[in-house]
Enzyme design. Sequence first.
Site, short mmCIF file in Angstrom:
data_model
loop_
_atom_site.label_atom_id
_atom_site.label_comp_id
_atom_site.label_asym_id
_atom_site.label_seq_id
_atom_site.Cartn_x
_atom_site.Cartn_y
_atom_site.Cartn_z
N ASP A 11 0.80 -1.27 0.09
CA ASP A 11 -0.11 0.10 0.01
C ASP A 11 0.97 1.12 -0.10
OD1 ASP A 11 -1.62 2.06 0.75
OD2 ASP A 11 -2.56 1.14 2.33
N ILE A 12 0.77 2.07 -1.08
CA ILE A 12 1.63 3.07 -1.17
C ILE A 12 1.53 4.19 -0.09
CG2 ILE A 12 0.17 4.78 -2.77
CD1 ILE A 12 2.94 5.10 -4.30
N ASN A 25 -6.36 11.98 -11.42
CA ASN A 25 -6.99 12.31 -12.53
C ASN A 25 -6.81 13.87 -12.91
OD1 ASN A 25 -9.13 13.70 -11.10
ND2 ASN A 25 -9.98 11.88 -10.72
N ASP A 35 -5.68 7.05 -6.28
CA ASP A 35 -5.81 8.50 -6.05
C ASP A 35 -6.76 8.74 -4.80
OD1 ASP A 35 -5.88 11.18 -6.62
OD2 ASP A 35 -7.48 10.89 -8.06
N ILE A 125 -8.07 1.41 -13.66
CA ILE A 125 -9.29 1.87 -14.47
C ILE A 125 -8.87 2.59 -15.89
CG2 ILE A 125 -10.99 1.78 -12.62
CD1 ILE A 125 -10.67 5.15 -12.50
#
Length: 171
Positions: A11-12, A25, A35, A125
Amino acid sequence: MNMKIELIKGDITKVEADAIVNAANSSLLGGGGVDGAIHRAGGKQILEECIEIRNKQGKCKTGEAVVTTAGNLPAKYVIHTVGPVWNGDEEKESKLLTNCYKNSLKLAESLGVKTIAFPNISTGIYRFPKELAAKIAIHEVKNFKSEIIEKVIFICFDDENAEIYRTLLKE
C-alpha cells in the site's frame, strides 16, 4: 550516481519515502484506486492544496506533474501525475506515460527528494497494459540521471504487477 530500485507489493499510503507519486486524474480532486486511497489516508489538506493548484492553473494535463504536501501520510510530498487512458494508440499513450515518470522525477529532484515511490500508473481503471506500463516505468527510472534521488521504490498493489516488475527488473 546510480539510483537504487526497490520493489514492494503493498500500500503506497504506508510507504516511508520523501515523496510518493499519485496516479491522479486531471481534476486533481481525488478519485478511485490509488488516488482515492492517497486522499483518504492523507486527509483534507492534500485536497485543499489540489484545489489551490487548480484555481491557479486549471486542470492538470496528462503526463504533467504537480506537488502538494502529504498531509497525514508518512511521506513529505505527494507528486500528482495524470496518466493516460488506454485507447489502443500505443505510440501516443506510451509517450504520455513516459512523461508521467520523467516529469515526476524532475519535480522530485527540484524538491531535493532522496527517495520516491511510484504506483503502477494507468494500469487500473485507465486499462494501460500492465507489461508495457512496467517496461516504460523501469526504462524511465533506469535512464534518469540524478545526483539527488537515491532510491526509487515501485509499489505494486497486486500480485500480477509485482510479478511483472520482478521479472523485468531481473533482466
